[in-house]
Design a protein around this motif. Structure first.
Motif, PDB file in Angstrom:
ATOM      1  N   PHE A 269      50.841   6.626  52.276  1.00  0.00           N
ATOM      2  CA  PHE A 269      50.357   6.332  53.626  1.00  0.00           C
ATOM      3  C   PHE A 269      49.950   4.870  53.739  1.00  0.00           C
ATOM      4  CE2 PHE A 269      50.213  10.834  54.587  1.00  0.00           C
ATOM      5  CZ  PHE A 269      50.363  10.847  55.966  1.00  0.00           C
ATOM      6  N   LYS A 270      49.189   4.400  52.760  1.00  0.00           N
ATOM      7  CA  LYS A 270      48.749   3.003  52.775  1.00  0.00           C
ATOM      8  C   LYS A 270      49.947   2.067  52.801  1.00  0.00           C
ATOM      9  CE  LYS A 270      44.225   3.162  50.494  1.00  0.00           C
ATOM     10  NZ  LYS A 270      43.554   2.876  49.207  1.00  0.00           N
ATOM     11  N   GLY A 271      50.946   2.386  51.970  1.00  0.00           N
ATOM     12  CA  GLY A 271      52.151   1.561  51.903  1.00  0.00           C
ATOM     13  C   GLY A 271      52.874   1.537  53.241  1.00  0.00           C
ATOM     14  N   ALA A 272      53.002   2.718  53.855  1.00  0.00           N
ATOM     15  CA  ALA A 272      53.701   2.803  55.145  1.00  0.00           C
ATOM     16  C   ALA A 272      52.961   1.990  56.199  1.00  0.00           C
ATOM     17  CB  ALA A 272      53.822   4.262  55.578  1.00  0.00           C
ATOM     18  N   LEU A 273      51.617   2.029  56.144  1.00  0.00           N
ATOM     19  CA  LEU A 273      50.814   1.326  57.143  1.00  0.00           C
ATOM     20  C   LEU A 273      50.787  -0.187  56.912  1.00  0.00           C
ATOM     21  CD1 LEU A 273      47.860   3.871  57.572  1.00  0.00           C
ATOM     22  CD2 LEU A 273      49.695   3.402  59.194  1.00  0.00           C
ATOM     23  N   LYS A 274      51.413  -0.623  55.837  1.00  0.00           N
ATOM     24  CA  LYS A 274      51.524  -2.065  55.584  1.00  0.00           C
ATOM     25  C   LYS A 274      52.979  -2.519  55.640  1.00  0.00           C
ATOM     26  CE  LYS A 274      47.547  -2.584  52.510  1.00  0.00           C
ATOM     27  NZ  LYS A 274      47.168  -2.516  51.095  1.00  0.00           N
ATOM     28  N   SER A 275      53.894  -1.578  55.925  1.00  0.00           N
ATOM     29  CA  SER A 275      55.318  -1.872  55.717  1.00  0.00           C
ATOM     30  C   SER A 275      55.927  -2.734  56.817  1.00  0.00           C
ATOM     31  CB  SER A 275      56.106  -0.571  55.555  1.00  0.00           C
ATOM     32  OG  SER A 275      56.019   0.193  56.741  1.00  0.00           O
ATOM     33  N   THR A 276      55.395  -2.699  58.009  1.00  0.00           N
ATOM     34  CA  THR A 276      55.938  -3.528  59.102  1.00  0.00           C
ATOM     35  C   THR A 276      54.762  -4.132  59.883  1.00  0.00           C
ATOM     36  OG1 THR A 276      55.905  -1.733  60.735  1.00  0.00           O
ATOM     37  CG2 THR A 276      57.890  -1.907  59.385  1.00  0.00           C
ATOM     38  N   MET A 280      51.131  -2.407  60.691  1.00  0.00           N
ATOM     39  CA  MET A 280      49.861  -3.051  60.327  1.00  0.00           C
ATOM     40  C   MET A 280      48.920  -3.132  61.524  1.00  0.00           C
ATOM     41  SD  MET A 280      51.204  -6.012  57.728  1.00  0.00           S
ATOM     42  CE  MET A 280      49.626  -6.730  57.299  1.00  0.00           C
ATOM     43  N   ALA A 281      49.501  -3.419  62.678  1.00  0.00           N
ATOM     44  CA  ALA A 281      48.690  -3.451  63.896  1.00  0.00           C
ATOM     45  C   ALA A 281      48.131  -2.059  64.180  1.00  0.00           C
ATOM     46  CB  ALA A 281      49.542  -3.937  65.065  1.00  0.00           C
ATOM     47  N   GLY A 282      48.977  -1.048  63.987  1.00  0.00           N
ATOM     48  CA  GLY A 282      48.537   0.333  64.206  1.00  0.00           C
ATOM     49  C   GLY A 282      47.408   0.705  63.260  1.00  0.00           C
TER      50      GLY A 282
ATOM     51  N   ALA B 286      52.386   2.724  64.530  1.00  0.00           N
ATOM     52  CA  ALA B 286      52.852   2.863  63.142  1.00  0.00           C
ATOM     53  C   ALA B 286      53.847   3.999  62.980  1.00  0.00           C
ATOM     54  CB  ALA B 286      51.654   3.073  62.214  1.00  0.00           C
ATOM     55  N   SER B 287      54.189   4.688  64.077  1.00  0.00           N
ATOM     56  CA  SER B 287      54.918   5.958  63.940  1.00  0.00           C
ATOM     57  C   SER B 287      56.270   5.805  63.243  1.00  0.00           C
ATOM     58  CB  SER B 287      55.090   6.622  65.310  1.00  0.00           C
ATOM     59  OG  SER B 287      55.894   5.802  66.131  1.00  0.00           O
ATOM     60  N   SER B 288      56.956   4.732  63.499  1.00  0.00           N
ATOM     61  CA  SER B 288      58.266   4.566  62.875  1.00  0.00           C
ATOM     62  C   SER B 288      58.136   4.454  61.353  1.00  0.00           C
ATOM     63  CB  SER B 288      58.953   3.336  63.472  1.00  0.00           C
ATOM     64  OG  SER B 288      59.924   2.851  62.596  1.00  0.00           O
ATOM     65  N   ALA B 289      57.171   3.651  60.909  1.00  0.00           N
ATOM     66  CA  ALA B 289      56.941   3.497  59.460  1.00  0.00           C
ATOM     67  C   ALA B 289      56.465   4.810  58.844  1.00  0.00           C
ATOM     68  CB  ALA B 289      55.916   2.396  59.214  1.00  0.00           C
ATOM     69  N   LEU B 290      55.623   5.541  59.580  1.00  0.00           N
ATOM     70  CA  LEU B 290      55.103   6.802  59.046  1.00  0.00           C
ATOM     71  C   LEU B 290      56.205   7.852  58.925  1.00  0.00           C
ATOM     72  CD1 LEU B 290      51.663   7.015  60.922  1.00  0.00           C
ATOM     73  CD2 LEU B 290      52.008   6.668  58.465  1.00  0.00           C
ATOM     74  N   LYS B 291      57.089   7.872  59.910  1.00  0.00           N
ATOM     75  CA  LYS B 291      58.198   8.851  59.865  1.00  0.00           C
ATOM     76  C   LYS B 291      59.129   8.566  58.694  1.00  0.00           C
ATOM     77  CE  LYS B 291      58.411  10.386  64.638  1.00  0.00           C
ATOM     78  NZ  LYS B 291      58.818   9.849  65.942  1.00  0.00           N
ATOM     79  N   LYS B 292      59.395   7.293  58.479  1.00  0.00           N
ATOM     80  CA  LYS B 292      60.273   6.895  57.376  1.00  0.00           C
ATOM     81  C   LYS B 292      59.652   7.343  56.041  1.00  0.00           C
ATOM     82  CE  LYS B 292      62.297   2.749  55.419  1.00  0.00           C
ATOM     83  NZ  LYS B 292      62.038   1.308  55.345  1.00  0.00           N
ATOM     84  N   MET B 293      58.344   7.119  55.924  1.00  0.00           N
ATOM     85  CA  MET B 293      57.645   7.512  54.705  1.00  0.00           C
ATOM     86  C   MET B 293      57.686   9.032  54.530  1.00  0.00           C
ATOM     87  SD  MET B 293      54.524   8.851  53.592  1.00  0.00           S
ATOM     88  CE  MET B 293      53.313   8.594  54.881  1.00  0.00           C
ATOM     89  N   ALA B 294      57.420   9.762  55.614  1.00  0.00           N
ATOM     90  CA  ALA B 294      57.377  11.232  55.533  1.00  0.00           C
ATOM     91  C   ALA B 294      58.714  11.777  55.043  1.00  0.00           C
ATOM     92  CB  ALA B 294      57.022  11.814  56.894  1.00  0.00           C
TER      93      ALA B 294
END
Lengths: 374, 374
Positions: A269-276, A280-282, B286-294
């Motif tokens: 989750f942390k990685g995803a929230l830093k991935s774009t 990061m804004a989210g 963050a939804s796009s990054a979260l979906k990719k991670m999921a």
């Protein structure tokens, strides 16, 4: 009745003053964490009847204590020159009477303290506790370690054994159920906690002989145990039951696997929230909610694993605990010391043994701690 | 050498055409998922030498197949009137020769197919596979189930046994190491996968007798096994080793505990991201990054647990799998069928047995599946 010599008779009534012995030198951080942790546990207490004895080097403990006037008012330092290293062999620890841990456990034996808390070397803690306090009954070969386990229902389950007994026969599994019930009642405040036996399926025929035999006896009914039946690995996190009973091998592996998995998923989750940049804004917008959530499942919230089945209350903290986590282990010790926990276990084990004629095997079981000792 | 009668001699060379038998009626969703899953696995294949035989009710399979021309071109339907219910007793399943599962496994025995995939009743699959295909050697009492386990390194580990053998002696643990190595090489493409033995600590003295004995033999060196040593529960998720070996009781509980923990932590994050309007806005960003991670850690990615040690390739899919997850189980079967996996296992077991004189205990071990059968 199969009580061993009762070296530490326990009063049924709750103590007027609760004295907690702290192995102030134990753990990765020593007095900086243990003294502050004791102070934090004290700050949450409303009984006004807590006292602390801090065992260890006065020159190191004194300055920490000086910063914490509320604790200073109810604490004394019991000076020792020595302490046990985190990697010291239990066999060596047993021979060194001048250590802070030796003194702290001895104070429980002599009833100067109602409970001891240590973040030190687990093997040494197990070995010294067993040597000094002795097991409650002959059936118990060594203390079981219970741990708190957060669940989906927002509560905290109790899982035992998580490492002391690597093989467990049916009798020991039932003793774990008895001890886990008494622990959960004392610390989590639930009068009749439900108990599940960890297995690979829920049908009666599933699992190995020991687990099926324990299931048969528990299903027939054991006084004081609110038995639910078999549970599976995913039931721990679901909170299907309050107390989950298993052998120390399976329990230890389940615990460490879960810790590893939680860390893995958290990092994803942390990685995803830093991935774009957008993510990061989210994350920034959600940061307050995420921090609150992280705190609620901080492993430190579940810190404080009691060594069950001893004549005396011994609580193990994680070695790497910081002050808040250590304070939770101290609170576990306080809850146990202020309850009828030891009396409950003693009475329940006597009832179980007389009703079911349980007897431990004479086969020497393995032990994580004992192996180190020999 | 301790091979049982070789009812299914395996060619060392890779087959020109790879034929996969699908138990099209198995699983919670039947042909809707199994046929679409086969088509999805086919779409990923670049060899051009895949063929499918779909076992089950033509009236139900036909319409699904009609929607998928690419699959239709390489698939035939083998009609059966009967199928095994998800809750049917294995003992009953063994007697019903007219079921889709019976026919599909038989096709592997007769070498009409190179592998079979089923999302059906695990107990029935275990019992029928063992009865029809027989175990590779006398030492193997029953198939072990291996599962894929995503790790922090971004790879996929192999854990076995996760449920078939609830007690395992040292010999069986070593056989798991042999089979897990061959499986991991065939499916994950790593030539010399590292192997760890799951235990409660990393020192030689830790754990029960079976695990210490297996450790001793593996440390001395067993041909073809790249042994790392003991690993603990949290090492599975860390990816410390490629293949994690344990008994079926511990493995099953570790797997289900991890699944439960992953779901719990995921739900905590989801809950936090819905807990305040600000957090919801953040989650949207963050939804796009979260979906990719999921998607990257969807349990379906690891779907496809082989039943190891049989004369023939049998892959178990989760009963509840949807088409994508089922397709991953089909891909596992394809990888195994296209490799020298069976030959590798057979040769390695023979070497281990002649070099170390291993012999299974004659004590009847328990089995999740066998217990249901009797």
């Amino acid at each position: 009745m199969s009580h061993s010599e009762d070296t530490h008779p326990q009063s049924i009534s709750q103590p007027q003053t609760v004295v907690i012995a702290i192995d102030a030198m134990g753990g990765d951080h020593g007095p900086r964490v243990t003294v502050a942790g004791a102070a934090e546990a004290l700050s949450r207490d409303t009984s006004g009847r807590l006292r602390f004895v801090l065992h260890g080097d006065e020159a190191l403990i004194g300055p920490e204590l000086a910063k914490l006037p509320a604790l200073k008012a109810v604490a004394t330092i019991a000076h020792t020159d020595q302490f046990i290293a985190m990697d010291e062999k239990p066999a060596q620890a047993l021979r060194r009477k001048g250590t802070s841990l030796f003194a702290a456990i001895t104070s429980v034996k002599t009833r100067e303290a109602h409970a001891v808390v240590s973040a030190g070397n687990t093997g040494a803690l197990m070995a010294l506790s067993k040597m000094l306090l002795k097991m409650m009954t002959d059936d118990l070969e060594r203390p079981a370690i219970a741990c708190g386990w957060p669940n989906e229902k927002g509560g905290m389950g109790t899982v035992l054994d998580v490492g002391a007994n690597v093989t467990s026969d049916a009798n020991q599994l039932i003793e774990f159920a008895v001890m886990g019930t008494a622990f959960h009642r004392a610390v989590r405040g639930k009068d009749r906690p439900t108990v599940g036996l960890l297995n690979v399926g829920s049908e009666d025929v599933k699992g190995h002989e020991e687990v099926r035999e324990a299931h048969r006896i528990l299903r027939e009914g054991v006084d004081g145990i609110n038995y639910h039946g078999f549970v599976e690995g995913d039931d721990i996190g679901k909170g299907t039951v309050d107390v989950i009973v298993t052998d120390g091998f399976t329990g230890n592996i389940a615990l460490k696997t879960a810790e590893g998995t939680a860390k893995f998923v958290k990092n994803l989750f942390k990685g995803a929230l830093k991935s774009t940049p957008l993510a990061m804004a989210g994350a920034l917008l959600a940061s307050s909610a995420l921090k609150k959530m992280a705190r609620s499942v901080d492993p430190g919230a579940a810190n404080g694993g009691p060594l069950l089945g001893l004549n005396g209350i011994v609580v193990k903290s994680h070695g790497g605990a910081e002050a808040w986590a250590f304070s939770n282990a101290v609170s576990v010790a306080i809850s146990l010391a202020a309850s009828t926990y030891e009396h409950d276990i003693r009475q329940a084990l006597a009832q179980v043994n007389s009703a079911h004629g349980l007897k431990s095997d004479t086969v020497p079981a393995d032990s994580v701690a004992d192996e180190k000792v020999s």
